[in-house]
Design a protein around this motif. Sequence first.
Motif, PDB file in Angstrom:
ATOM      1  N   ILE A  48       2.325   1.653  -3.471  1.00 20.51           N
ATOM      2  CA  ILE A  48       1.342   2.178  -4.425  1.00 20.51           C
ATOM      3  C   ILE A  48       1.078   3.664  -4.154  1.00 20.51           C
ATOM      4  O   ILE A  48       1.032   4.480  -5.081  1.00 20.51           O
ATOM      5  CB  ILE A  48       0.032   1.359  -4.355  1.00 20.51           C
ATOM      6  CG1 ILE A  48       0.279  -0.054  -4.906  1.00 20.51           C
ATOM      7  CG2 ILE A  48      -1.096   2.031  -5.136  1.00 20.51           C
ATOM      8  CD1 ILE A  48      -0.836  -1.042  -4.633  1.00 20.51           C
ATOM      9  N   ALA A  49       0.935   4.008  -2.878  1.00 21.91           N
ATOM     10  CA  ALA A  49       0.636   5.402  -2.526  1.00 21.91           C
ATOM     11  C   ALA A  49       1.757   6.338  -2.987  1.00 21.91           C
ATOM     12  O   ALA A  49       1.500   7.410  -3.554  1.00 21.91           O
ATOM     13  CB  ALA A  49       0.437   5.521  -1.017  1.00 21.91           C
ATOM     14  N   VAL A 106      -7.495   1.400   2.029  1.00 28.02           N
ATOM     15  CA  VAL A 106      -6.361   2.016   1.325  1.00 28.02           C
ATOM     16  C   VAL A 106      -6.862   2.877   0.165  1.00 28.02           C
ATOM     17  O   VAL A 106      -6.354   3.982  -0.062  1.00 28.02           O
ATOM     18  CB  VAL A 106      -5.378   0.931   0.833  1.00 28.02           C
ATOM     19  CG1 VAL A 106      -4.323   1.525  -0.087  1.00 28.02           C
ATOM     20  CG2 VAL A 106      -4.697   0.268   2.021  1.00 28.02           C
ATOM     21  N   TRP A 134       1.952   6.363  -6.852  1.00 29.62           N
ATOM     22  CA  TRP A 134       0.834   7.144  -7.390  1.00 29.62           C
ATOM     23  C   TRP A 134       1.102   8.642  -7.243  1.00 29.62           C
ATOM     24  O   TRP A 134       0.937   9.419  -8.179  1.00 29.62           O
ATOM     25  CB  TRP A 134      -0.463   6.744  -6.682  1.00 29.62           C
ATOM     26  CG  TRP A 134      -1.627   7.621  -7.015  1.00 29.62           C
ATOM     27  CD1 TRP A 134      -2.219   8.543  -6.189  1.00 29.62           C
ATOM     28  CD2 TRP A 134      -2.353   7.684  -8.256  1.00 29.62           C
ATOM     29  NE1 TRP A 134      -3.254   9.167  -6.839  1.00 29.62           N
ATOM     30  CE2 TRP A 134      -3.362   8.665  -8.107  1.00 29.62           C
ATOM     31  CE3 TRP A 134      -2.240   7.018  -9.471  1.00 29.62           C
ATOM     32  CZ2 TRP A 134      -4.244   8.984  -9.128  1.00 29.62           C
ATOM     33  CZ3 TRP A 134      -3.123   7.342 -10.492  1.00 29.62           C
ATOM     34  CH2 TRP A 134      -4.116   8.314 -10.316  1.00 29.62           C
ATOM     35  N   LEU A 192      -6.163   6.791  -0.374  1.00 23.94           N
ATOM     36  CA  LEU A 192      -5.528   7.326  -1.584  1.00 23.94           C
ATOM     37  C   LEU A 192      -6.405   8.398  -2.247  1.00 23.94           C
ATOM     38  O   LEU A 192      -5.906   9.459  -2.640  1.00 23.94           O
ATOM     39  CB  LEU A 192      -5.290   6.205  -2.594  1.00 23.94           C
ATOM     40  CG  LEU A 192      -4.092   5.295  -2.346  1.00 23.94           C
ATOM     41  CD1 LEU A 192      -3.968   4.258  -3.446  1.00 23.94           C
ATOM     42  CD2 LEU A 192      -2.814   6.108  -2.298  1.00 23.94           C
ATOM     43  N   ALA A 228       0.845  -1.205   0.000  1.00 21.25           N
ATOM     44  CA  ALA A 228       0.000   0.000   0.000  1.00 21.25           C
ATOM     45  C   ALA A 228       0.880   1.254   0.000  1.00 21.25           C
ATOM     46  O   ALA A 228       0.607   2.225  -0.720  1.00 21.25           O
ATOM     47  CB  ALA A 228      -0.915  -0.012   1.213  1.00 21.25           C
TER      48      ALA A 228
END
Lengths: 696, 182
Positions: free
Chosen positions: A387-388, B40, A391, B44, A384
Amino acid sequence: MLAEIGFIATWLAIAVALYGIVASAIGYYRRLPAWTVSARNAVYIVFGALSIAIGALLIGLITENYHIAYIWTVSNPNMPMFYRMTALWGSQAGSLLFWCWLMSAFSALSVALNWRTNNRLMPHVILFQLTLTAFFTLLLVAIENPFARYWVAGEEVLQAALQPAGAVAPAMTALSESAKGLNPLLRHFGMAIHPPLLYLGFVGFLVPCAFAFAALATGDLSIQWIKASRRWTLTAWIFLGLGLVLGGRWAYDVLGWGGYWGWDPVENAAFLPWLIGTAYLHSIMIQEKRGMFKTWNMALMVATFSAVIFGTFATRSGLVESVHSFARSDIGFPMFALWFSVTLTLIGLIIWRRAAGGLRDDHPMTSFLSREGLFLLNNFVFLALFIAIFWGSFGAPITSELFFDTKITLGAEYFLGVTSPLFLALFILMGIAPLSGWGASALRRMGTGLLIPSTLTLLTLFGFILMGHTKAPTLIGYGLVALAGWVAVYETYRAVRARQTHLKENPVAALIALARRNPRRYGGYLIHVGVAVIGIGIIGSTAYQRETQATLSVGGELSLDGYTLRYEQFEGGQIAEDGRIMDIAVVGVYRDGQHLATLRPRRDFFPQQQDMNTMTIAAAHSTLENDIYVLLLDWDEISQTSATFKVYINPLINLVWWGALILIAGTAIGLYPTVTAEVVTRRVSDVPNAFAKGRA
Amino acid sequence: MTQIGWTKESLDGQATPRFNAKKWERLKFAIGGLILVGAVVVLLVSGTLGGLRYFITIEDLLSGAQPVGQSVRITGAVIGESIVYDPQTLDLSFTVAHVPLDTPDLAQALHEAVLDPDAPRLTVYMGNQVKPDLLRNEAQAILTGSLQEDGRFYGETVLLKCPSRFGEAHPGEAILAVESER
């Protein structure tokens, strides 16, 4: 002559690498071991050829051979020898050559060390490593040739490796007088060793990924590829971690904003493989113990290496705007193509092997609170975070440009907001996972195991409150981080106590014995302590930073957080060894009337630099409690009697650097070979013989 | 090693409780996983919406592409003679000229933008800002902040790159200059 030697050696490396790729494929698929041996020798020759190439460039830098365009760009006669040598990686072409050389060195070393023990995997390991080395070296000579020379043809100055028709070499004096010198920002010890450490980390992941590729290609999906590559992964991981910490230290010392991490895309690009590599290092323990997560581990290794190539592409192509990125370069597209094709190939192989049943787990997952369940959660949080950060750094800007015809960016507030809860979740897992058991939940055991660490955490929090750190969110953060650290300390203590009780060992001997019997566990605990120390440093320095600025006359004082700073005198126009002119303010630091330190913040002027010719160099008084960080902003040029300062107090910041040292120690223990049961048995069985000899 | 599994069927063809337990275990993990993934995703999306800034040119900003007061990211060429800095108050202001977001030769684009009197220009103000060493003529400034009613851009952060960072586009000039002096 040096340029020609380097140029020829580089082409030789490419030719031999291409031969090695073919030879390794023939050796494996036609079952001709002699070809595999030949491919292995090709790996050594590539390393030798690139060593000659990098040696030629290094000698050129040392002997000031400004005919070579790269050397003219990154050095000048005033630079001290140390920085002339570190200029090897001071710009795109040199650092790419260094990268290629490191690749060849890692390849040669990994092949030499695994040739006997992992012979079956070797052809594909060689094939993968040589393909990558050949690609990068080709990129080097085709687009960023570090051996290109300057030639004068009429009114034009050309850059070419070989002398163009009608061109002549410019006079060496003209070259040396106009040579630019290394960017002043890079003239710092941290910057001298930060890039090599990062590269060691990045390139180091080539070895485990080559083993993963070999396992997938040969179908030998046993635990062997992980065992063969675990130490390489750990080595790459610690180098990358140290590179990141030293990069932070450089930013803190040189960039003069009182911080060390700016969520810059290039910083993030280096952080991504470290995150996913950390997930991998945890996850492989489950495969080794329980035969689970086989596909997942393959995917994590592929993701780690893919992140390495993507990060390199993002940094070197000029794709992102960053203080750290290289100039925009034509290597962008080929590197993107490499990233895409390597990632796609490896994912394709995983899918193929999984469909064929080769990556089926030996045991199903039984409980979220089992150790494997908690490790899975840990992996999930790392993913996570990955990805965060991806991104925020690349995903959102690229997606918006591709699909919405607009550019968006995400600032530091995005990263702080999204990553803080995820990091805290990681610390919770760090705290409870070591107390869990394999295969089933052990809530009761966890509860008992947390009792003493929780008490110690409360005492730690009390200490922070006494220091004035009373904001509720930071106390929660401190608490979770400290708990993770105390659990690691307490688990080690319990094991030491057990040995003391049962084997009557003294604590030091017990600790050493534990580390030798199970280096991964106790090295891992020490790493957890290091990470907890870093975590406390980050929370303290981020949440409780204080700053002020003032203009002081000589003898004038300013106060901040119980400290007094007195402007003592000004020392203008000091000339350093490398020709820079330094204007220095001398500042005394006092607390309760007691003199603590004398600081010398300064402004350096580089007369030979055209564009970037001044640098503000901060001075700091460092203790475990805090840093008093002083910048000289301005001064009265004529009378030199007054000067303006900016002062930061950064609490607990030094824990970040100390935590990194603990991290190294833990990794060193983790890398230590395990004393196996067989060795122990042999040693124990030797004891009666020794006694017998003694009696005889 | 191959793992052999089997499911015991009851006489009426119904799965035994053991089978149901396994199914429940899987369902439990699936639900847990979905909750985590959902959390999550929420994190985000909310983070993205909260931290999003449009990266636009000075020309776009001045033509009203984004409303006044909205936080944006812009890029421009610093006009050296416009830099005003008060080290006592840490007030910094300077003017930036429009450069395109994507250009093959950024050093040249910065050079031309500074020389072109018709290029759209914007005055930037930053408070409590130590003057960056890289703030100089023809440097590329990447700023976050917002345009306000008074027509000034109030910067929060500034990222600077001096022309030398864009590659040594014209190194020959320096060499020829020294050669011609001889």
